[in-house]
Design a protein around this motif. Structure first.
Motif, PDB file in Angstrom:
ATOM      1  N   THR A 265     -38.288 -32.543  37.902  1.00 51.88           N
ATOM      2  CA  THR A 265     -39.196 -31.465  37.065  1.00 51.88           C
ATOM      3  C   THR A 265     -38.238 -30.258  36.936  1.00 51.88           C
ATOM      4  N   ALA A 266     -37.267 -30.041  37.824  1.00 58.45           N
ATOM      5  CA  ALA A 266     -36.402 -28.777  37.877  1.00 58.45           C
ATOM      6  C   ALA A 266     -35.478 -29.022  36.627  1.00 58.45           C
ATOM      7  N   ILE A 267     -35.309 -30.117  35.836  1.00 51.60           N
ATOM      8  CA  ILE A 267     -34.319 -30.171  35.026  1.00 51.60           C
ATOM      9  C   ILE A 267     -34.833 -29.627  33.689  1.00 51.60           C
ATOM     10  N   VAL A 268     -34.138 -28.722  33.091  1.00 44.53           N
ATOM     11  CA  VAL A 268     -34.573 -27.970  31.995  1.00 44.53           C
ATOM     12  C   VAL A 268     -33.831 -28.597  30.566  1.00 44.53           C
ATOM     13  N   PRO A 269     -34.401 -29.159  29.488  1.00 48.92           N
ATOM     14  CA  PRO A 269     -34.003 -29.453  28.507  1.00 48.92           C
ATOM     15  C   PRO A 269     -32.943 -28.531  27.736  1.00 48.92           C
ATOM     16  N   GLY A 270     -31.606 -28.832  27.571  1.00 46.94           N
ATOM     17  CA  GLY A 270     -30.871 -27.913  26.902  1.00 46.94           C
ATOM     18  C   GLY A 270     -29.793 -27.193  27.861  1.00 46.94           C
ATOM     19  N   ILE A 271     -30.131 -27.357  29.188  1.00 51.33           N
ATOM     20  CA  ILE A 271     -29.313 -26.564  30.101  1.00 51.33           C
ATOM     21  C   ILE A 271     -28.761 -27.984  30.991  1.00 51.33           C
ATOM     22  N   SER A 272     -27.414 -27.839  31.146  1.00 53.78           N
ATOM     23  CA  SER A 272     -26.835 -29.055  31.779  1.00 53.78           C
ATOM     24  C   SER A 272     -27.290 -29.368  33.335  1.00 53.78           C
ATOM     25  N   PRO A 273     -27.776 -30.681  33.248  1.00 55.55           N
ATOM     26  CA  PRO A 273     -28.390 -31.040  34.854  1.00 55.55           C
ATOM     27  C   PRO A 273     -27.234 -31.173  35.732  1.00 55.55           C
ATOM     28  N   PHE A 274     -26.112 -31.274  35.157  1.00 55.08           N
ATOM     29  CA  PHE A 274     -24.955 -30.926  36.423  1.00 55.08           C
ATOM     30  C   PHE A 274     -24.997 -29.641  37.089  1.00 55.08           C
ATOM     31  N   THR A 275     -24.980 -28.675  35.954  1.00 53.85           N
ATOM     32  CA  THR A 275     -25.034 -27.450  36.483  1.00 53.85           C
ATOM     33  C   THR A 275     -26.106 -26.932  37.274  1.00 53.85           C
ATOM     34  N   THR A 276     -27.349 -27.612  37.352  1.00 53.37           N
ATOM     35  CA  THR A 276     -28.624 -27.512  38.071  1.00 53.37           C
ATOM     36  C   THR A 276     -28.454 -28.233  39.325  1.00 53.37           C
ATOM     37  N   ALA A 277     -27.526 -29.478  39.266  1.00 54.60           N
ATOM     38  CA  ALA A 277     -27.472 -30.038  40.582  1.00 54.60           C
ATOM     39  C   ALA A 277     -26.373 -29.291  41.514  1.00 54.60           C
ATOM     40  N   LEU A 278     -25.432 -28.854  40.768  1.00 51.61           N
ATOM     41  CA  LEU A 278     -24.396 -28.162  41.709  1.00 51.61           C
ATOM     42  C   LEU A 278     -24.807 -26.904  42.282  1.00 51.61           C
ATOM     43  N   ALA A 279     -25.884 -26.193  41.558  1.00 54.35           N
ATOM     44  CA  ALA A 279     -26.589 -25.100  41.984  1.00 54.35           C
ATOM     45  C   ALA A 279     -27.353 -25.481  43.129  1.00 54.35           C
ATOM     46  N   THR A 280     -28.066 -26.448  42.982  1.00 55.33           N
ATOM     47  CA  THR A 280     -28.800 -26.804  44.127  1.00 55.33           C
ATOM     48  C   THR A 280     -28.182 -27.239  45.416  1.00 55.33           C
ATOM     49  N   ILE A 281     -26.861 -27.895  45.029  1.00 56.44           N
ATOM     50  CA  ILE A 281     -26.099 -28.216  46.386  1.00 56.44           C
ATOM     51  C   ILE A 281     -25.338 -27.315  46.956  1.00 56.44           C
ATOM     52  N   GLY A 282     -25.179 -26.173  46.092  1.00 57.81           N
ATOM     53  CA  GLY A 282     -24.743 -24.886  46.731  1.00 57.81           C
ATOM     54  C   GLY A 282     -23.303 -24.570  46.413  1.00 57.81           C
ATOM     55  N   ILE A 283     -22.935 -25.138  45.236  1.00 58.76           N
ATOM     56  CA  ILE A 283     -21.291 -24.992  44.905  1.00 58.76           C
ATOM     57  C   ILE A 283     -21.398 -23.783  44.066  1.00 58.76           C
ATOM     58  N   PRO A 284     -20.504 -22.766  44.651  1.00 59.87           N
ATOM     59  CA  PRO A 284     -20.339 -21.501  43.842  1.00 59.87           C
ATOM     60  C   PRO A 284     -19.544 -21.545  42.590  1.00 59.87           C
ATOM     61  N   GLY A 285     -20.250 -20.767  41.586  1.00 54.15           N
ATOM     62  CA  GLY A 285     -19.479 -20.812  40.262  1.00 54.15           C
ATOM     63  C   GLY A 285     -19.722 -21.991  39.532  1.00 54.15           C
ATOM     64  N   GLY A 286     -20.820 -22.902  39.848  1.00 54.46           N
ATOM     65  CA  GLY A 286     -21.123 -24.048  39.320  1.00 54.46           C
ATOM     66  C   GLY A 286     -21.488 -24.060  37.914  1.00 54.46           C
ATOM     67  N   ALA A 287     -22.134 -23.039  37.308  1.00 54.67           N
ATOM     68  CA  ALA A 287     -22.389 -22.871  35.895  1.00 54.67           C
ATOM     69  C   ALA A 287     -20.916 -22.621  35.202  1.00 54.67           C
ATOM     70  N   TRP A 288     -20.145 -21.652  35.663  1.00 54.29           N
ATOM     71  CA  TRP A 288     -18.914 -21.360  34.963  1.00 54.29           C
ATOM     72  C   TRP A 288     -17.947 -22.776  34.891  1.00 54.29           C
ATOM     73  N   ILE A 289     -18.103 -23.514  35.759  1.00 53.11           N
ATOM     74  CA  ILE A 289     -17.505 -24.893  35.910  1.00 53.11           C
ATOM     75  C   ILE A 289     -17.813 -25.933  35.126  1.00 53.11           C
ATOM     76  N   MET A 290     -19.219 -25.878  34.987  1.00 56.17           N
ATOM     77  CA  MET A 290     -19.758 -26.926  34.033  1.00 56.17           C
ATOM     78  C   MET A 290     -19.554 -26.629  32.524  1.00 56.17           C
ATOM     79  N   SER A 291     -19.461 -25.105  32.366  1.00 56.20           N
ATOM     80  CA  SER A 291     -19.268 -24.871  30.783  1.00 56.20           C
ATOM     81  C   SER A 291     -17.891 -24.995  30.385  1.00 56.20           C
ATOM     82  N   ALA A 292     -16.908 -24.705  31.504  1.00 56.00           N
ATOM     83  CA  ALA A 292     -15.545 -25.094  31.148  1.00 56.00           C
ATOM     84  C   ALA A 292     -15.247 -26.603  30.828  1.00 56.00           C
ATOM     85  N   ILE A 293     -15.931 -27.461  31.608  1.00 55.97           N
ATOM     86  CA  ILE A 293     -15.785 -28.988  31.525  1.00 55.97           C
ATOM     87  C   ILE A 293     -16.554 -29.307  30.232  1.00 55.97           C
TER      88      ILE A 293
END
Length: 473
Positions: A265-293
């Motif tokens: 239910t935390a997955i938002v359509p249009g926003i990378s679920p990989f980014t959401t998962a990395l944020a939940t796990i606590g990886i810093p800069g996850g949004a920027w990393i996924m944008s680059a990938i």
């Protein structure tokens, strides 16, 4: 060597691709924004059982790749996989599948250019999205014009980055969901919490197959690249199926880890679920990393799109289904004219996204929605016809065989037909299904006109000697 109609001089593409190039080209055709971003919509629609949706869709594509492998091994030298439809079903099927495949990738090129431009625009807002899109297409068109080897090297490194990113994500997420790196312990409860494993019911899981199967197409590009590889066609054919299997594992495993790590239910359509998962796990800069990938994935698909549209157009011309001027190759052994034509049409689709985003461009995108399944259906029907012919005439050429023949092929055809029927009956997807009928009908009309013109030309050639004889008498 390619054989041309109407007496045109033969042209030969360069053979500079190595095995590593072709392997990564196949991977690059599948792993794109559809996995990194598009999977968010599927997860939100289906829930944790989206794992089953991806597995079923992946099996359908894997069966189609196995059919292609069988035909490629039995009939080496085919330069574009739509040509197998011509061998199995006749000229009309080659014409239809070739032009439909060309249209599909022309639109994909524009879509990927816009997706990449939007990412860069967020970093460089002083440039308009359309300006960045034009620049991206110009750069990658130049890469394709340089040589096949330059395209292969570019695609090899882009795809390598994508594969490395997915493997890194799998390792990070696996440590988290198993509790190795998560102080709170394992998170597998997310798979059944909040409504259960299939919160919207199993019909939604089957409907999910319809939306995710298109993200899994693309491995067939390897059979096109095989014509420009130094490796044997048999090796390329075998590799196509193994690559498809590996990608299926990548997709199912990464999506499974996402819904295990994050409440669906935390997955938002249009926003990378990989980014959401990395944020939940606590990886810093996850949004920027996924944008680059995601940008790398988009550029890879854009690069492959320009390549495949030019080679399919080249093959169509070789069969007499496109202007003969397109079978010429430059001194670098690339089909320069075919590349430029494909690029021009993609620029047109990109222009439509700016000038008429809600009407013309939306229609172009929707009209490509069911195209790949129609092409795959033609390929599957071709395999059944060609297999029967080979078993009757030259069974020794069947070095690799389709699984569970003929039931495996029939099951794949039934599954693809069911997906198309589901598209037609699902309100959110029916627009794509019915819009896809437009290019199919237009290409069918073009085929009818070409046939009529050829008949008229043949009749004229047949009567001209009689006319000359009558004039002499």
């Amino acid at each position: 060597m390619t054989h041309f109609r109407d007496g045109a001089a033969p042209a030969q593409l360069g053979q500079s691709l190595r095995r590593r190039h072709v392997e990564m080209i196949a991977i690059g055709g599948i792993i794109g924004a559809g996995l990194f971003v598009g999977s968010s919509s599927a997860i939100a629609m289906v829930g944790p059982a989206v794992i089953v949706s991806y597995a079923v869709a992946g099996l359908i594509v894997l069966f189609v790749m196995r059919m292609l492998t069988e035909m490629a091994m039995a009939v080496p030298g085919v330069q574009a996989f739509p040509e197998f439809a011509r061998l199995g079903l006749g000229h009309w099927a080659g014409f239809m599948s070739g032009w439909l495949y060309w249209y599909f990738w022309v639109v994909v090129v524009a879509i990927e250019a816009i997706a990449g431009a939007n990412i860069i625009h967020a970093w460089l807002p002083m440039f308009a999205v359309w300006q960045i899109g034009v620049a991206l297409m110009a750069v990658l068109t130049a890469v394709n014009l340089l040589s096949t080897r330059s395209y292969g090297e570019f695609e090899f490194w882009l795809s390598s980055i994508k594969v490395a990113a997915i493997l890194a994500f799998i390792l990070i997420a696996l440590g988290y969901v198993t509790g190795l790196t998560n102080p709170a312990g394992p998170t597998f409860a997310n798979l059944v919490a909040r409504g259960g494993f299939a919160p919207h019911g199993w019909p939604a899981v089957l409907a999910g197959v319809t939306s995710v199967i298109f993200a899994l197409t693309g491995a067939e590009i390897a059979t096109i690249a095989a014509a420009e590889s130094t490796e044997s066609s048999g090796m390329i054919a075998r590799m196509t199926s193994t690559v498809a299997l590996r990608i299926l594992i990548f997709y199912v495993l990464s999506i499974g880890l996402i819904v295990a790590a994050v409440p669906w239910t935390a997955i938002v359509p249009g926003i990378s679920p990989f980014t959401t998962a990395l944020a939940t796990i606590g990886i810093p800069g996850g949004a920027w990393i996924m944008s680059a990938i995601v940008l790398v994935a988009v550029l890879s698909c854009l690069n492959s799109g320009l390549y495949v549209t030019s080679r399919v157009l080249f093959a169509l011309a070789a069969s007499g289904d496109a202007p003969q001027a397109l079978v010429r190759v430059g001194r670098r052994k690339v089909p320069t004219r075919a590349i430029l034509i494909a690029s021009i049409f993609s620029y047109g689709a990109l222009a439509a996204s700016v000038l008429s985003p809600t009407l013309v461009f939306t229609f172009l995108v929707n009209a490509s929605g069911a195209i790949m399944l129609v092409i795959y259906l033609l390929i599957a029907a071709s395999q059944l016809r060609l297999r029967a012919r080979l078993e009757r005439e030259t069974p020794e050429r069947l070095a690799i065989r389709m699984w569970f023949h003929p039931w495996g092929s029939l099951a794949a055809i039934a599954a693809m037909a069911a997906v198309l029927a589901t598209m037609a009956l699902t309100p959110d997807l029916s627009a794509q299904f019915y819009a896809s009928l437009a290019p199919i009908l237009m290409i069918g009309l073009a085929l009818s006109l070409v046939r009529r013109r050829r008949k008229a030309r043949g009749a004229s050639a047949a009567t001209s000697p009689a006319r000359r004889s009558a004039s002499r008498s």
